[in-house]
Design a protein around this motif. Structure first.
Motif, short mmCIF file in Angstrom:
data_model
loop_
_atom_site.label_atom_id
_atom_site.label_comp_id
_atom_site.label_asym_id
_atom_site.label_seq_id
_atom_site.Cartn_x
_atom_site.Cartn_y
_atom_site.Cartn_z
N VAL A 135 0.84 -1.20 0.00
CA VAL A 135 0.00 0.00 0.00
C VAL A 135 0.87 1.25 0.00
CG1 VAL A 135 -1.65 1.34 1.38
CG2 VAL A 135 -1.94 -1.13 1.12
N PHE A 136 1.95 1.24 0.78
CA PHE A 136 2.83 2.41 0.86
C PHE A 136 3.59 2.60 -0.45
CE2 PHE A 136 2.28 1.00 5.25
CZ PHE A 136 1.73 2.16 5.77
N PHE A 137 4.03 1.49 -1.04
CA PHE A 137 4.73 1.60 -2.32
C PHE A 137 3.77 2.14 -3.37
CE2 PHE A 137 5.70 -0.25 -6.48
CZ PHE A 137 6.88 0.43 -6.73
N ALA A 138 2.58 1.59 -3.43
CA ALA A 138 1.60 2.00 -4.44
C ALA A 138 1.21 3.46 -4.28
CB ALA A 138 0.36 1.10 -4.36
N SER A 139 1.21 3.97 -3.06
CA SER A 139 0.82 5.36 -2.84
C SER A 139 1.99 6.33 -3.00
CB SER A 139 0.23 5.52 -1.44
OG SER A 139 1.24 5.34 -0.46
N GLY A 140 3.19 5.80 -3.27
CA GLY A 140 4.35 6.67 -3.45
C GLY A 140 4.96 7.12 -2.15
N SER A 141 4.68 6.41 -1.06
CA SER A 141 5.18 6.80 0.26
C SER A 141 6.46 6.08 0.65
CB SER A 141 4.12 6.52 1.33
OG SER A 141 2.96 7.26 1.08
N GLN B 21 20.88 9.92 -2.90
CA GLN B 21 21.02 9.09 -1.71
C GLN B 21 19.66 8.76 -1.09
OE1 GLN B 21 24.00 11.89 -0.05
NE2 GLN B 21 25.10 10.02 0.49
N ILE B 22 18.66 9.57 -1.39
CA ILE B 22 17.28 9.25 -1.05
C ILE B 22 16.41 9.59 -2.26
CG2 ILE B 22 17.59 9.60 1.45
CD1 ILE B 22 15.96 12.18 1.18
N ALA B 23 15.40 8.76 -2.47
CA ALA B 23 14.49 8.96 -3.60
C ALA B 23 13.29 8.05 -3.39
CB ALA B 23 15.18 8.62 -4.92
N LEU B 24 12.22 8.36 -4.08
CA LEU B 24 11.08 7.45 -4.03
C LEU B 24 11.52 6.10 -4.57
CD1 LEU B 24 8.11 9.70 -5.21
CD2 LEU B 24 8.69 9.00 -2.89
N VAL B 25 11.03 5.04 -3.97
CA VAL B 25 11.36 3.69 -4.43
C VAL B 25 10.81 3.53 -5.85
CG1 VAL B 25 10.94 1.23 -4.06
CG2 VAL B 25 11.40 2.71 -2.10
N SER B 26 11.67 3.09 -6.75
CA SER B 26 11.25 2.90 -8.14
C SER B 26 10.57 1.54 -8.28
CB SER B 26 12.45 2.97 -9.08
OG SER B 26 13.28 1.83 -8.90
N VAL C 110 9.42 4.23 9.88
CA VAL C 110 8.25 5.03 9.55
C VAL C 110 8.45 6.44 10.08
CG1 VAL C 110 5.77 5.32 9.85
CG2 VAL C 110 6.74 3.02 9.61
N VAL C 111 8.34 7.40 9.18
CA VAL C 111 8.27 8.82 9.53
C VAL C 111 7.05 9.30 8.76
CG1 VAL C 111 9.39 11.07 9.49
CG2 VAL C 111 10.78 9.00 9.71
N LYS C 112 5.91 9.20 9.39
CA LYS C 112 4.65 9.44 8.73
C LYS C 112 4.66 10.74 7.97
CE LYS C 112 -0.23 8.89 9.54
NZ LYS C 112 -1.26 8.55 10.47
N PRO C 113 4.34 10.74 6.70
CA PRO C 113 3.67 9.70 5.93
C PRO C 113 4.60 8.78 5.17
CG PRO C 113 3.72 11.66 4.60
CD PRO C 113 4.41 11.99 5.92
N TRP C 114 5.89 8.83 5.44
CA TRP C 114 6.88 8.09 4.67
C TRP C 114 7.28 6.77 5.32
CZ3 TRP C 114 6.85 10.56 0.33
CH2 TRP C 114 6.68 11.93 0.32
N ILE C 115 7.63 5.81 4.48
CA ILE C 115 8.26 4.57 4.91
C ILE C 115 9.65 4.59 4.29
CG2 ILE C 115 8.23 2.05 4.86
CD1 ILE C 115 5.82 3.14 6.31
N LEU C 116 10.68 4.73 5.11
CA LEU C 116 12.05 4.74 4.63
C LEU C 116 12.52 3.30 4.52
CD1 LEU C 116 13.47 7.61 6.86
CD2 LEU C 116 12.28 7.77 4.67
N VAL C 117 13.16 2.97 3.41
CA VAL C 117 13.57 1.60 3.12
C VAL C 117 15.04 1.59 2.76
CG1 VAL C 117 13.15 -0.45 1.72
CG2 VAL C 117 11.27 1.13 2.19
N GLN C 118 15.78 0.66 3.39
CA GLN C 118 17.21 0.54 3.12
C GLN C 118 17.59 -0.93 3.07
OE1 GLN C 118 20.01 1.81 6.25
NE2 GLN C 118 20.89 3.15 4.70
N GLU C 119 18.39 -1.30 2.05
CA GLU C 119 18.85 -2.68 1.96
C GLU C 119 19.89 -2.94 3.02
OE1 GLU C 119 19.14 -4.74 -1.99
OE2 GLU C 119 19.32 -2.65 -2.62
#
Length: 79
Positions: free
Chosen positions: A8-14, A47-52, A70-79
């Motif tokens: 849901v977060f990926f689909a919404s661009g978050s 170094q940060i960008a919306l997940v492609s 989570v930093v609402k409304p964002w979900i930060l993702v790191q490998e």
């Protein structure tokens, strides 16, 4: 990323990719205090960008483990 709670977060661009060269918790903190200059610098340096779409597909297909914050409304993702 079908089948998990993050789709849901990926689909919404978050969902936001954070490069492994950055400290994920520090990025979350800087976003939370609205440090626009530093966030802009990270964005400019890619170094940060919306997940492609391709990143999400790669993570899904390789069953990658990722860290998230989570930093609402964002979900930060790191490998």
């Amino acid at each position: 990323m079908p089948g998990n709670n993050y789709s849901v977060f990926f689909a919404s661009g978050s969902a936001v990719f954070v490069a492994s060269s950055l400290d994920l918790v520090d990025v979350a903190y800087q976003l939370s205090i609205d440090n626009k200059n530093l966030v802009a610098q990270w964005m400019q340096n890619n170094q940060i960008a919306l997940v492609s779409d391709q990143q999400a597909i790669n993570w899904l297909e390789s069953d990658s483990d990722v860290w998230t914050v989570v930093v609402k409304p964002w979900i930060l993702v790191q490998e």
